[in-house]
Enzyme design. Sequence first.
Site, PDB file in Angstrom:
ATOM      1  N   LYS A  83     -42.192 -17.350 -65.470  1.00  0.00           N
ATOM      2  CA  LYS A  83     -42.750 -16.238 -64.703  1.00  0.00           C
ATOM      3  C   LYS A  83     -44.225 -16.513 -64.375  1.00  0.00           C
ATOM      4  CE  LYS A  83     -43.676 -11.437 -65.510  1.00  0.00           C
ATOM      5  NZ  LYS A  83     -44.866 -11.623 -66.288  1.00  0.00           N
TER       6      LYS A  83
ATOM      7  N   HIS B 174     -31.540  -8.477 -75.933  1.00  0.00           N
ATOM      8  CA  HIS B 174     -32.206  -8.321 -74.655  1.00  0.00           C
ATOM      9  C   HIS B 174     -31.505  -7.233 -73.891  1.00  0.00           C
ATOM     10  CE1 HIS B 174     -34.794 -11.359 -75.702  1.00  0.00           C
ATOM     11  NE2 HIS B 174     -35.289 -11.539 -74.511  1.00  0.00           N
TER      12      HIS B 174
END
Length: 883
Positions: free
Chosen positions: A546, A138
């Site tokens: 999210k 990431h």
Amino acid sequence: MNEQYSALRSNVSMLGKVLGETIKDALGEHILERVETIRKLSKSSRAGNDANRQELLTTLQNLSNDELLPVARAFSQFLNLANTAEQYHSISPKGEAASNPEVIARTLRKLKNQPELSEDTIKKAVESLSLELVLTAHPTEITRRTLIHKMVEVNACLKQLDNKDIADYEHNQLMRRLRQLIAQSWHTDEIRKLRPSPVDEAKWGFAVVENSLWQGVPNYLRELNEQLEENLGYKLPVEFVPVRFTSWMGGDRDGNPNVTADITRHVLLLSRWKATDLFLKDIQVLVSELSMVEATPELLALVGEEGAAEPYRYLMKNLRSRLMATQAWLEARLKGEELPKPEGLLTQNEELWEPLYACYQSLQACGMGIIANGDLLDTLRRVKCFGVPLVRIDIRQESTRHTEALGELTRYLGIGDYESWSEADKQAFLIRELNSKRPLLPRNWQPSAETREVLDTCQVIAEAPQGSIAAYVISMAKTPSDVLAVHLLLKEAGIGFAMPVAPLFETLDDLNNANDVMTQLLNIDWYRGLIQGKQMVMIGYSDSAKDAGVMAASWAQYQAQDALIKTCEKAGIELTLFHGRGGSIGRGGAPAHAALLSQPPGSLKGGLRVTEQGEMIRFKYGLPEITVSSLSLYTGAILEANLLPPPEPKESWRRIMDELSVISCDVYRGYVRENKDFVPYFRSATPEQELGKLPLGSRPAKRRPTGGVESLRAIPWIFAWTQNRLMLPAWLGAGTALQKVVEDGKQNELEAMCRDWPFFSTRLGMLEMVFAKADLWLAEYYDQRLVDKALWPLGKELRNLQEEDIKVVLAIANDSHLMADLPWIAESIQLRNIYTDPLNVLQAELLHRSRQAEKEGQEPDPRVEQALMVTIAGIAAGMRNTG
């Protein structure tokens, strides 16, 4: 408790002093004085002195463009040093390690004391342990690799300085080395100039294996073995290694056009090359160690007359030759040369294992167990953990890419358009083709570049040595056909074995439908025959949070897992849940032990498979000692969760969670999706747009170049809010929902849930941690410097919400202040705040200057841009998590 902290504090202040001297030598007294003034104001501001807080703001606003970078770098580097001291503290005999008796020993004692658990049951649970850690690149690991190496050395110096019996001369040498390392770091650019390529990311992963895991894993197994002998009188079998490492670096192509089939092929070769390199070093040691003559008849028969004089060495030298030949062939392949495979090429773990194990058995049989259990045992365990591939890789691709590829194919064949078929028609077609003996792909077909790429990737999987690719993960999986489509594409590529294919359910709706999708799949005879009683399913944490906010997402994740566990149990399928959680709370991160014990009962029966992301890899596996402690924590938690599972939640608790989920999701989406001011506010109050300039990962920050919050990847979304200290994604909606349920007269129920249900208490604990890291006065300062006045009311509303949320969480948890039961983390946050606050104030100032210049049509000042990047990296270090 305080003695523990005093050791940490004195290391932090010693490193700070050395950094100060370095700054003075490099830039002169006046810059150091400026930095010191700012530090003192920040400390006083934290202690509640408003006049000094005002002075801090004014001082930072008035810095000249020349002073910006040195000040930003000073605080940023200080935070890196503080993190290093803290990392050392967690393994130092004077620090946490002292007050933290061995995790595994503690777990085993707890299990032994349960009357319902026999020693045999505990042994069986140990033998069925399975832990697979999936390293992902990431883009959140902000710190450059060269600086990480220097920090590892600083750590080693701290360890030696801790030795009471150290001579003055040695003490002075170590201090000199520390000064050199800190000076080297100061004179190194902390911001990468170029984005890393996927191959660079993979090399970063291999560096973690070489510098830490290679030593850490055998050490962990020795520790585990020792505790088992002591507590259960039981020795681990030699071949028992419950931990594996897999990587997404070079395999994860979801939303990353830079990861192609060629890149994956290259990374697979590179990984095997690195494995031969590391095993060669091990074998070299064994060649010199295993000089013994006495051997069993079996071993002597294996080496023949030629090797009878030094049978062990003879076998090791043979293995060394094979490793060297393998390495040379891989090196040529990496350079693009096509060579026939040499004789003796190592492709399977057994080929490494057999000669080593033959030596081990012979040494044991000849009464040389003490030698067998030395370096040789460590190498045998590395063969089981890392083996020929070093780390296996996962392939990850988005479901629509497979649908589009099949659509293009069916249109070419003139049998209709797969993309527009109903789910039932898709399944009928896929099952018919999967059962068919003839190939589906026409020979002379020239597909589009996108489809070619999907087919080439399947080709790479089919050609790779079996065991080097762990799983094929389908992101944004929604239907049974999404899974069957991948099996068909792999069949067409000529794959000779059943590759585990794992659907990833990651939005709220997909999590809610996950059980239906898997139930339909398990009802297909062909599919049941293929999977041979084993299924992997991946649960997405970051995208669901999210999409719906943390409270609704975490409940959907819990329910999806719960339903899948029950469905698979009924069907006699061994389910492995693969958790895609991140480092930050908004991406599902939580202290490992708490997170695992808060999952539904039975969720770890098939072992634990979890992603370890970006910056968390360094915090959890950056040093061999920390690796031992992280793996031990996981081991203890898995044993406990499997043998003492948490109770099933009461029906009334489930109903309350349903209610909390609906309310919190409505509140969250009401702001993020429906409030027209929200996106402009987000864009101006955070460095979201500037983040795109940071050369972090190889993957673009957006799935689509235009669009609002929904098109942003989960990581930049969270990263941006962490920077301005509002931490919004990690709490928005949760507190409002709790407040509403309290007002409905259910506070007692909530308190009982907090007390008796690990899932719920972990949720509240994570909220407390976020609130402890958030800072409303800083978030307000960002608004004042950066946001259009018309949007100020929205900022104020969000900050008021957070204040209300803190009150309700403390009331339900019965805590007088945040983090009351984790004083060590509270202390760590306070320690860093003094250095993070100036970076936040400075960042708001830099964003203001940079945007002002843009408005006036001027070129951005490179000093401002560079300082801005440094504040972003520094705040990430201060918050101990990025996105």
